[in-house]
Write a protein that holds these residues in place. Sequence first.
Motif, PDB file in Angstrom:
ATOM      1  N   ARG A  20      50.677  40.864  37.204  1.00  0.00           N
ATOM      2  CA  ARG A  20      49.354  40.162  36.754  1.00  0.00           C
ATOM      3  C   ARG A  20      48.506  39.838  37.938  1.00  0.00           C
ATOM      4  O   ARG A  20      47.350  39.815  37.843  1.00  0.00           O
ATOM      5  N   ALA A  21      49.068  39.569  39.150  1.00  0.00           N
ATOM      6  CA  ALA A  21      48.249  39.260  40.167  1.00  0.00           C
ATOM      7  C   ALA A  21      47.461  40.146  40.742  1.00  0.00           C
ATOM      8  O   ALA A  21      46.119  39.998  40.811  1.00  0.00           O
ATOM      9  N   GLU A  23      46.579  42.662  38.834  1.00  0.00           N
ATOM     10  CA  GLU A  23      45.324  43.012  37.899  1.00  0.00           C
ATOM     11  C   GLU A  23      44.213  42.126  38.054  1.00  0.00           C
ATOM     12  O   GLU A  23      43.042  42.258  38.116  1.00  0.00           O
ATOM     13  N   LYS A  24      44.729  40.645  38.294  1.00  0.00           N
ATOM     14  CA  LYS A  24      43.523  39.799  38.576  1.00  0.00           C
ATOM     15  C   LYS A  24      42.768  40.069  39.763  1.00  0.00           C
ATOM     16  O   LYS A  24      41.537  39.402  39.758  1.00  0.00           O
ATOM     17  N   ARG A  26      41.075  42.231  40.572  1.00  0.00           N
ATOM     18  CA  ARG A  26      40.056  43.209  40.312  1.00  0.00           C
ATOM     19  C   ARG A  26      38.647  42.036  39.890  1.00  0.00           C
ATOM     20  O   ARG A  26      37.446  42.560  39.943  1.00  0.00           O
ATOM     21  N   THR A  27      39.062  40.802  39.502  1.00  0.00           N
ATOM     22  CA  THR A  27      37.940  39.964  39.238  1.00  0.00           C
ATOM     23  C   THR A  27      37.584  38.998  40.278  1.00  0.00           C
ATOM     24  O   THR A  27      36.790  38.181  40.104  1.00  0.00           O
ATOM     25  N   LEU A  28      38.469  38.619  41.105  1.00  0.00           N
ATOM     26  CA  LEU A  28      38.310  37.781  42.110  1.00  0.00           C
ATOM     27  C   LEU A  28      37.132  37.993  43.068  1.00  0.00           C
ATOM     28  O   LEU A  28      36.697  38.871  43.312  1.00  0.00           O
ATOM     29  N   PRO A 223      43.898  31.837  45.114  1.00  0.00           N
ATOM     30  CA  PRO A 223      42.412  32.068  44.757  1.00  0.00           C
ATOM     31  C   PRO A 223      41.592  30.899  44.783  1.00  0.00           C
ATOM     32  O   PRO A 223      40.548  31.051  44.909  1.00  0.00           O
TER      33      PRO A 223
END
Length: 292
Positions: A20-21, A23-24, A26-28, A223
């Motif tokens: 999940r990290a 995947e995340k 890609r948006t940070l 993040p």
Amino acid sequence: MAVSSRPRRSVLYMPGSNARALEKGRTLLADGLIFDMEDAVAPDSKKLARDQIIAALDAGGFGPREIQVRVNGLNTPWGYDDIVATARSKADAILLPKVESPETIQQVAAIMQAEGAHENMRIWCMMETPLAMLNAREIAGAHPLLGGFVMGTSDLAKDLNCAHTRDRLPMITSLGLCMLAARAYDLAILDGVHLDLSDDEGFDASCVQGRELGFDGKTLIHPKTIAAANKAFAPSETEVAWARKIIAAHKDASAKGQGVVLVDGKLIENLHVVSAQRLVALADQIAAMATA
């Protein structure tokens, strides 16, 4: 273009065992991500982390973010396979832990060449032991594929038996040695992490100090600290406006055969213009990343 010229204000560690990290990521709004196979991953999850990182890289979607993969050391059961898998991937760099000598870099460079690593892939070094500090110059000049240093201040403090103080005076010599070596060989260099996530004031202070010392950016463990790092290591509007002003003034003076010029009472010569051009280029790259 120099290795150190791209934005690296914020570079976030992400455990490879946490899908999940990844995947995340890609948006940070971080300038870079370090996909970690080493410290953040338990021994029984090492292969899972490797497989998930390679799958994430294959899938892509990380935009302009610079992706480094921190592998396990060659002296571990996982290191060689980590390096081979990453060398075959789309990663921007292989980040080596606890580098203490040029030989380690040369060994990894040979593996990368044998495995057909893409031409832009670089090697980065975690600088986190007393011996690394003493050998910083030799490490910096070890191989043309070397891209930069990442300060591992947590491990360094442990080995030095020193305190984590607000001003980081106990490790300032170590930071300085690595900074000198990095700049002498035109390498990028990232500051170490700030461990106390509840200490926003301390984090801000460490970012300000890092930029004053010359670091390109800061490595992060959460993040929520990305925005503060991005702000601290980015040129301000005032700095950019001043840089553009002295570039223009010096250009006009040069056209008239003058080597120096006064701008708002300050003497400006070519060395100031070089720094100004670097700052403006960084600001332009940051703006371009924001719209990518």
